[in-house]
Enzyme design. Structure first.
Site, PDB file in Angstrom:
ATOM      1  N   SER A 250       2.406   1.741  -4.448  1.00 25.49           N
ATOM      2  CA  SER A 250       1.946   1.841  -5.840  1.00 25.49           C
ATOM      3  C   SER A 250       3.039   2.020  -6.878  1.00 25.49           C
ATOM      4  O   SER A 250       2.788   1.838  -8.067  1.00 25.49           O
ATOM      5  CB  SER A 250       0.943   2.998  -5.976  1.00 25.49           C
ATOM      6  OG  SER A 250      -0.262   2.658  -5.347  1.00 25.49           O
TER       7      SER A 250
ATOM      8  N   LYS B 100       2.540   8.886 -15.004  1.00 26.84           N
ATOM      9  CA  LYS B 100       1.294   8.320 -14.466  1.00 26.84           C
ATOM     10  C   LYS B 100       0.202   9.383 -14.557  1.00 26.84           C
ATOM     11  O   LYS B 100       0.464  10.570 -14.268  1.00 26.84           O
ATOM     12  CB  LYS B 100       1.529   7.906 -13.007  1.00 26.84           C
ATOM     13  CG  LYS B 100       0.354   7.190 -12.355  1.00 26.84           C
ATOM     14  CD  LYS B 100       0.673   6.853 -10.901  1.00 26.84           C
ATOM     15  CE  LYS B 100      -0.428   6.047 -10.257  1.00 26.84           C
ATOM     16  NZ  LYS B 100      -0.144   5.749  -8.839  1.00 26.84           N
TER      17      LYS B 100
ATOM     18  N   SER C 277      -0.853   1.000  -7.957  1.00 23.21           N
ATOM     19  CA  SER C 277      -1.691   1.615  -8.965  1.00 23.21           C
ATOM     20  C   SER C 277      -0.908   2.211 -10.155  1.00 23.21           C
ATOM     21  O   SER C 277      -1.514   2.559 -11.158  1.00 23.21           O
ATOM     22  CB  SER C 277      -2.496   2.750  -8.317  1.00 23.21           C
ATOM     23  OG  SER C 277      -1.635   3.764  -7.810  1.00 23.21           O
TER      24      SER C 277
END
Lengths: 473, 64
Positions: free
Chosen positions: A180, A82, A156
């Site tokens: 997330s 990420k 996210s």
């Protein structure tokens, strides 16, 4: 080995093939990179693909195999990261154009540990800007759910979930503040784990809310998640709030029976007023399966769960407002409107309200942990619905008080309890709805009881074939 | 409690923040909803609990 055979192959299997010299790390890396080239234009799961560096590392990995060097457990395994984790020499944007030129000179501790274990960073993955909630458009392309390209995958850690699901990397690192990792993992049919707060180093993660941020694995199997946790967990002198005890061998805790264990199903998180009927049905079936494995399951209520959304919004909103105060004053136009307004609101929270939220959190944590005196674990859906259509994602101005309540005081988000309490949670695939969209089961345990969580998740996973289904992209 | 745009504008000025009219309107909605929701939370231990945002350090160190 036929390239298409790598679709859905677990990281453990991949590493075994490499060690056995049945698959070259270069061949594996090329296969993943070609797949990214072919599929990512429509999935938008990557912000940066590290083609040259990844192939160079794969070549070194191959030479190590040929030399007969001692190899790490993830030798040659392509790792997606990420874009919230700092990576040495690779841009780290946190999903925001503001950080487009940010190139760290050090790896986040978790990235460094995975590299030491042999994993190779294949690229940095798409996310909502600064890991904020949904509301603004993604700044590096709109990610699409591989199970239905008309749909998204929440956030996210959106790109990480999509890439793992579509076999555009073998494993990924996500970050979970309020859900997330788990939300996008559930919506793309993969495994996602939020560890106990304090078990995994936060060093080198661009922060959201210091007391809730956690780094965790996003994988196609529970065993892969257990292996990644063995590598990344444990004390880090660069994060003094990491636990000092030896990291258990989680992969050795994976066995079939749940005899003697007890689980509570949280009434507040299985309320049909908030949870989609097909999601509930799939979770009920999963609960029955866990009973069949020998566990005792009872329903349990914790009314405080219904009150935690505003507490979380206050804590995360004020923390994010502090972290981004400079941007708010100097580059407000470069923040998305929703993000900017959330930060502005967070900046204006009265001190008494913040103190009340902190106290409410402490009470909630106390009550949450009392549940683990009665049960070994808790069960719930991971999301309240399957993946939604992209056009239904919450984008645009808030034009009324009712809309504000609806949009940012989430309704019974199942992932928030563990996040607020600092306890671990894992999502595992538990079925599909009538439109072939994945559904996730959330298994939660007391703090630092990840081994027990892995045991339950693995036992359930092995009785089903859900994790073996892959999207047809 | 209804929070007016004017009240939010004053708060923002005190905090040294600038807001457009569009921002002001939405920030007022957000802030009002948060404060109203927090007002509904009542628990007898709120006044006495130690408001630690994380676990005691020793517990984290030992994994208890």
């Amino acid at each position: 080995m036929d390239g298409e055979q790598l679709v859905g192959v677990s990281a453990i299997e991949l590493a075994q093939l490499i060690v056995a010299k049945e698959l070259s790390p270069v061949e594996a890396m090329r296969w993943y990179l070609d797949r990214i080239d072919r599929l990512d234009p429509q999935l938008s799961s990557y912000i940066t693909v590290c083609r040259r560096e990844a192939l160079q590392s794969a070549l070194k990995a191959e030479q190590a195999v040929v030399r007969g060097d001692s190899l790490g457990p993830l030798h040659g395994v392509p790792l997606g990261v990420k874009d919230q984790f700092e990576t040495k020499g690779i841009p780290t944007t946190a999903g925001s154009r503001i950080l487009a030129d940010n190139v760290p000179d050090e790896d986040a501790t978790v990235v460094a540990r995975l590299k030491e274990a042999g994993a190779i960073v294949i690229g940095k993955q798409n996310m909502t800007a600064f890991a904020s909630g949904l509301g603004d458009r993604f700044q590096y392309g709109d990610p699409r759910n591989p199970w239905d390209l008309r749909r998204t995958a929440s956030g996210s850690s959106t790109g990480s979930a999509i890439a793992v699901s579509a076999s555009l990397c073998a494993i990924s690192l996500g970050e979970d503040t309020g859900g997330s990792i788990r939300l996008p993992a559930a919506l793309t049919g993969i495994v996602g784990l939020r560890p106990s707060w304090g078990l995994v180093s936060r060093h080198g993660i661009l922060p959201v809310c210091w007391s809730m941020d956690t780094a965790g694995p996003m994988t196609r199997t529970v065993a892969d998640a257990a292996l990644v946790m063995e590598v990344i967990a444990g004390h880090d002198r660069k994060d003094p709030l990491t636990a000092g005890f030896p990291v258990p061998k989680y992969t050795e805790e994976l066995s079939g029976s749940l005899e003697g264990l007890s689980f509570g199903v949280l009434c507040e998180l299985t309320d049909q007023r908030f949870v989609d009927a097909e999601v509930l049905r799939a979770v009920e079936m999963a609960v029955k399966e866990i009973e069949n494995l020998g566990a005792v399951v009872k329903r349990v209520s914790l009314p405080l769960v219904a009150e935690i959304e505003p507490v979380t919004e206050i804590l995360c909103g004020s923390s994010a407002a502090f972290l981004h105060q400079e941007l708010l004053r100097t580059r407000p136009g470069d923040l998305g409107p929703s993000r900017r307004r959330r930060l502005l609101a967070g900046s204006l929270i009265p001190a008494q309200t913040l103190e009340k939220a902190t106290r409410a959190r402490a009470i909630f944590r106390q009550e949450w942990q009392k549940l683990f005196l009665r049960f070994d674990g808790l069960l719930s859906p991971t999301t309240v619905s399957p993946a939604v259509f992209a056009e239904d994602e919450q984008i645009g101005d808030i034009t009324s008080r009712d809309e504000a309540e609806e949009r940012f005081i989430w309704h019974r988000s199942p992932t928030m309890g563990a996040a607020l309490a600092g306890t671990p949670a894992i999502t595992v695939p538990c079925g599909f709805n009538s439109e072939n969209l994945p559904i996730g089961l959330q298994i939660m345990t007391d703090r630092f009881q990840e081994a027990l969580m892995f045991k339950a998740a693995y036992a359930y996973e092995q009785t089903t074939l859900w994790h073996e289904r892959r999207p047809d992209v | 409690m209804e929070l007016t745009n004017q009240e939010v504008a004053i708060l923002a000025r005190v905090a040294g923040l600038e807001m457009s009219d569009e921002d002001l309107k939405e920030v007022a909605f957000r802030l009002e909803v948060m404060l109203r929701k927090m007002d509904t939370i009542s628990h007898p231990d709120l006044d006495v609990i130690t408001p630690l945002p994380f676990l005691p350090f020793e517990e984290i160190r030992s994994g208890r």
